[in-house]
Design an enzyme around this catalytic site. Structure first.
Site, PDB file in Angstrom:
ATOM      1  N   GLU A  84      43.939  29.013  32.815  1.00 59.12           N
ATOM      2  CA  GLU A  84      44.579  30.053  33.633  1.00 59.12           C
ATOM      3  C   GLU A  84      45.590  29.395  34.559  1.00 59.12           C
ATOM      4  O   GLU A  84      45.251  28.500  35.338  1.00 59.12           O
ATOM      5  CB  GLU A  84      43.549  30.839  34.448  1.00 59.12           C
ATOM      6  CG  GLU A  84      44.239  31.914  35.297  1.00 59.12           C
ATOM      7  CD  GLU A  84      43.300  32.855  36.018  1.00 59.12           C
ATOM      8  OE1 GLU A  84      42.083  32.603  36.030  1.00 59.12           O
ATOM      9  OE2 GLU A  84      43.808  33.852  36.571  1.00 59.12           O
ATOM     10  N   GLU A 143      41.951  42.478  37.160  1.00 59.11           N
ATOM     11  CA  GLU A 143      41.375  41.637  38.200  1.00 59.11           C
ATOM     12  C   GLU A 143      41.862  42.143  39.551  1.00 59.11           C
ATOM     13  O   GLU A 143      43.069  42.256  39.782  1.00 59.11           O
ATOM     14  CB  GLU A 143      41.814  40.193  37.978  1.00 59.11           C
ATOM     15  CG  GLU A 143      41.131  39.202  38.878  1.00 59.11           C
ATOM     16  CD  GLU A 143      41.460  37.765  38.496  1.00 59.11           C
ATOM     17  OE1 GLU A 143      40.524  36.987  38.320  1.00 59.11           O
ATOM     18  OE2 GLU A 143      42.650  37.436  38.378  1.00 59.11           O
TER      19      GLU A 143
END
Ligand code: MN
Length: 298
Positions: free
Chosen positions: A159, A253
């Site tokens: 990520e 998220e």
């Protein structure tokens, strides 16, 4: 896929996920059961569980809840400054490596096949650039983790995080160089619109740069609140996902001081109350993301 999605002609095939911190601050059996139930009720396909604070996680009980609800799982985490594979200190690197291998095993125990996040550093503000020895340590540890994941038929995600959360990879170009140096087919790139907004020239070009090496996506607003309430160019980003033919998970998220994890919330600097009702937030986000995907399918 749930019935509503399956019934829609030309429906995109991306599994839609939600981060567990939308629902609960921890991973006790009761919290996991709540998160799984609310994920299913809101129409999502996948629950992302952070292993950042997973000391209370009962992987067998959680797996049973996930399977009962028909919800897939992915796991994520960052490391810590005293357990950091990007350190120059071999003892600190060793503690980080152990966290990664323990977390990979927990992901497998949960029934997941994808382990992603800042697997290469702590989540926090570094006071200096990454050192050459630190980068070499990242590459060496992640080669070993990728080999272990391959034996389990699992994939890893790198990520890409912003400069205030890591000094290892801040852009898609950085991540591709790191993945090339690790040199394993099961190491994929994970793009997050929240971080891209800070570091990239646009939300479109990095998607094309990563192309078929994209393995996971986080959808977050620039302030990590309700989708569409900030200034992120989601139309451009989702359009680019369609152009590269991305069919992997897309996970919402969002963080608010209304739901607090003992360490992750502080590492991510979640000081503001951006929402109080996780159910309303998640139902809204799912329909927002589906609407963007439907534009690609139309
Ligand atoms: Mn993210």
């Amino acid at each position: 896929m749930n019935d509503a999605t399956a019934a829609r002609p030309n429906a995109p095939t991306n599994p839609l996920g939600v981060h567990a911190l939308v629902w609960v601050g921890g991973t006790t059996p009761q919290q996991v059961a709540t998160a799984v139930r609310q994920t299913a009720d809101a129409g999502y396909d996948l629950l992302e569980i952070s292993l950042h604070d997973a000391v209370n996680l009962d992987t067998a009980a959680a797996r049973a809840e996930l399977e009962k609800a028909g919800i897939a799982v992915a796991c994520s985490r960052g490391l810590a400054f005293d357990a950091d594979v990007s350190s120059d200190d071999p003892a600190v690197v060793e503690r980080g490596e152990k966290l990664l291998h323990d977390s990979l095993r927990m992901t497998q125990e949960l029934g997941g096949s994808h382990f992603t996040g800042a697997l290469y550093s702590a989540l926090g503000k570094y006071g200096a650039p990454l050192s050459p020895q630190g980068r070499a340590n990242v590459v060496q540890v992640l080669k070993g983790l990728a080999a272990s994941a391959a034996e389990k038929e699992m994939t890893l995600g790198l990520e890409i995080c912003n400069r205030y959360e890591t000094n290892v990879i801040n852009t898609a170009a950085d991540a591709l160089r790191l993945a090339d140096d690790i040199g394993a087919d099961n190491v994929t790139i994970h793009l997050d619109t929240y971080h891209m907004n800070i570091e990239e020239d646009s939300l479109v070009a990095p998607v094309h740069l990563v192309g078929d090496r994209l393995g996971y996506v986080h959808i977050g607003e620039n302030h990590r609140g309700y989708l569409g309430s900030g200034h992120i160019d989601f139309s451009g980003f989702f359009g680019a996902l369609g152009e590269i033919g991305y069919t992997g998970p897309i996970t919402f998220e969002s963080f608010s001081s209304a739901v607090v994890s003992p360490t992750l919330s502080n590492d991510l600097a979640v000081w503001r109350n951006l929402w109080t009702d996780g159910v309303d937030l998640a139902v809204h986000a799912r329909s927002f993301m589906q609407a963007e995907l439907d534009k690609n399918a139309a």
